[in-house]
Design a protein around this motif. Structure first.
Motif, PDB file in Angstrom:
ATOM      1  N   ILE A 167       7.987 -50.014 -25.442  1.00  0.00           N
ATOM      2  CA  ILE A 167       6.425 -49.345 -24.874  1.00  0.00           C
ATOM      3  C   ILE A 167       5.443 -50.028 -23.299  1.00  0.00           C
ATOM      4  N   LEU A 179       8.077 -46.524 -28.762  1.00  0.00           N
ATOM      5  CA  LEU A 179       8.140 -46.000 -27.348  1.00  0.00           C
ATOM      6  C   LEU A 179       7.026 -44.863 -27.370  1.00  0.00           C
ATOM      7  N   PRO A 208       7.378 -41.411 -25.708  1.00  0.00           N
ATOM      8  CA  PRO A 208       7.546 -40.229 -24.985  1.00  0.00           C
ATOM      9  C   PRO A 208       8.871 -40.487 -23.998  1.00  0.00           C
ATOM     10  N   ILE A 236      12.405 -41.991 -24.639  1.00  0.00           N
ATOM     11  CA  ILE A 236      13.113 -41.275 -26.151  1.00  0.00           C
ATOM     12  C   ILE A 236      14.681 -41.078 -25.367  1.00  0.00           C
ATOM     13  N   ILE A 250      12.034 -44.152 -34.979  1.00  0.00           N
ATOM     14  CA  ILE A 250      11.500 -43.598 -34.247  1.00  0.00           C
ATOM     15  C   ILE A 250       9.855 -44.103 -34.887  1.00  0.00           C
ATOM     16  N   ALA A 260       6.848 -41.744 -31.848  1.00  0.00           N
ATOM     17  CA  ALA A 260       6.772 -42.201 -30.873  1.00  0.00           C
ATOM     18  C   ALA A 260       5.533 -42.103 -30.097  1.00  0.00           C
ATOM     19  N   LEU A 263      11.469 -35.132 -28.613  1.00  0.00           N
ATOM     20  CA  LEU A 263      11.572 -36.581 -30.350  1.00  0.00           C
ATOM     21  C   LEU A 263      12.399 -35.487 -31.817  1.00  0.00           C
ATOM     22  N   ALA A 275      12.597 -40.678 -38.446  1.00  0.00           N
ATOM     23  CA  ALA A 275      11.359 -41.004 -37.694  1.00  0.00           C
ATOM     24  C   ALA A 275       9.981 -41.601 -38.940  1.00  0.00           C
TER      25      ALA A 275
END
Length: 231
Positions: free
Chosen positions: A76, A107, A109, A112, A129, A133, A148, A159
């Motif tokens: 990110i 990160l 979006p 992804i 994740i 995200a 996602l 997640a």
């Protein structure tokens, strides 16, 4: 804090202000191995370069000798530079696969698809994740929650919820609950992990679509399986 809230185990996300010096997280995990696990920082923004040939051996030391469960990788911070799934990092991921490592990925979006690529290339690496995200719930679903949730087709992807990150409201972040429901439908409770104390009681007592069995996984069992596997 753990005693107050009845928490048996906690996973430490190594603080970015310590950079690649993981000593404090290592100390905590080694001192309380039955209560604390941790993952460190090695590669990426202000850390070791992704193409550094020593990265695989550094990861092995971090896990085998120092007792950590894996890494946090944060593309990110490099939104304009694609390195996360560049072939230069394949050796690191190959080593992670042999070590049964868990990588938490922080990160944006639009990044992804890079995760989907690596999840398919290295199915033996557990990928979590972080922070949903960082989806923007004011943007179209096609730019956030849809890609996602599509990651759920990769069985090695998990997640982490982090309701407060995308929310536009105060606690208990009701505006994110429909997105959480979609994440829950896509991944299931065995691949969901609640984020932190910001939302513990929300996840434990307020979310209407979680069963008691769901909460066993979301509030602990999933994380225990991913991060305490070496204990």
């Amino acid at each position: 804090e753990m005693k107050v809230h009845g928490i048996d185990k906690t996973v430490i996300s190594h603080g970015c202000y310590y950079g690649r010096k993981n000593d404090y997280t290592i100390h905590c995990a080694k001192t309380y191995p039955d209560k604390l696990a941790g993952f460190g920082l090695l590669v990426g923004h202000r850390l070791y370069a992704p193409n550094d040939p020593e990265n695989p051996s550094r990861l092995e030391k971090l896990m085998v000798e120092d007792g950590l469960s894996g890494l946090r990788i944060s593309p990110i911070y490099d939104r304009d530079t694609v390195w996360f799934n560049d072939p230069v990092v394949y050796p690191l991921w190959g080593k992670a696969q042999t070590l049964n490592a868990t990588f938490n990925i922080f990160l944006a979006p639009q990044q992804i698809p890079q995760v989907a690529d690596m999840a398919e290339r290295f199915p033996g690496v557990n990928i979590v994740i972080d922070h949903m995200a960082m989806i923007d719930i004011t943007r179209p679903d096609s730019e956030g929650i849809d890609p996602l949730c599509n990651l759920a087709k990769h069985p090695n992807v998990y997640a982490r919820t982090s309701l407060h990150n995308p929310s536009q409201e105060q606690m208990p972040y009701h505006d994110v609950w429909p997105y959480l429901h979609r994440l829950y439908d896509a991944f299931g409770p065995q691949r969901l992990i609640y984020a932190n104390f910001f939302e513990f009681l929300i996840m434990k007592d307020m979310i209407p679509f979680f069963t008691e069995e769901d909460k066993v996984w979301i509030l602990g069992k999933t994380a225990d399986r991913l991060y305490f596997k070496n204990q």
